[in-house]
Design an enzyme around this catalytic site. Structure first.
Site, short mmCIF file in Angstrom:
data_model
loop_
_atom_site.label_atom_id
_atom_site.label_comp_id
_atom_site.label_asym_id
_atom_site.label_seq_id
_atom_site.Cartn_x
_atom_site.Cartn_y
_atom_site.Cartn_z
N TYR A 18 0.88 -1.17 0.00
CA TYR A 18 0.00 0.00 0.00
C TYR A 18 0.92 1.21 0.00
O TYR A 18 1.47 1.58 1.03
CB TYR A 18 -0.91 0.00 1.22
CG TYR A 18 -1.95 -1.11 1.19
CD1 TYR A 18 -3.22 -0.87 0.65
CD2 TYR A 18 -1.67 -2.37 1.68
CE1 TYR A 18 -4.17 -1.88 0.61
CE2 TYR A 18 -2.62 -3.39 1.64
CZ TYR A 18 -3.86 -3.13 1.11
OH TYR A 18 -4.80 -4.13 1.07
N CYS A 19 1.10 1.80 -1.16
CA CYS A 19 1.98 2.94 -1.35
C CYS A 19 1.15 4.21 -1.16
O CYS A 19 0.37 4.59 -2.03
CB CYS A 19 2.59 2.87 -2.74
SG CYS A 19 3.90 4.05 -3.03
#
Length: 164
Positions: A151-152
């Site tokens: 999850y950037c």
């Protein structure tokens, strides 16, 4: 000939009126039928910082390595800058080498929603806040175990609450 105009003119007016309508906001962060706590963009502009507004509402991207949380190693939780709802924990944060804060899992999967993002000539999985539809970042399948997800996230979409 006048008879044709009599029938064609109303259809022409309807067609032109339909084309002049503003684009639908269905599925956007203003759509309360999809996101129960959605608000008009003017509301978010009043309560968010300019950086948070650019990320959350305009779906912007901050500069890598030049954002508040990419190198934050403190214990705590990351809450939505808009709603204050907990989204990620430092317990699932890892150094992805990308310059953005990265996590392998949210605190509660129901707090986020994954939607298809076709911007910038790419197809990506966008992460939005489930209650508002506001942009948080993107998720990729190149993360560490146990989820394999990365999850950037954009730092300005969050506020960090240190652990006590």
């Amino acid at each position: 000939m006048k008879r044709i105009y009599f029938f064609v003119l109303p259809f022409l007016i309807i067609a032109l009126n339909a084309c002049s309508q503003s684009p639908t906001k269905q599925g956007s962060s203003e759509d309360t039928s999809v996101y129960p706590e959605a608000k008009p963009n003017s509301y978010w502009k009043k309560i968010l910082t300019p950086d948070a507004y650019e990320i959350l509402v305009n779906k912007g991207t901050e500069t890598p390595y030049k954002n508040p949380y990419w190198d934050n190693h403190s214990k705590g939780i990351y809450v939505s800058a808009a709603t204050g709802k907990p989204i990620f924990s430092s317990d699932t944060k890892f150094d992805s080498g990308t310059g953005w804060p990265s996590f392998y899992a949210p605190i509660d999967p129901k707090a986020i929603r994954i939607v298809s993002d076709h911007s910038d000539g790419m197809v990506r999985d966008e992460v939005v806040e489930a209650s508002t539809g506001l942009h948080l970042g993107h998720v990729f399948d190149d993360g560490p175990p146990p989820t394999g997800k990365r999850y950037c996230m954009d730092s300005y979409a969050f506020k960090f609450i240190p652990a006590k």
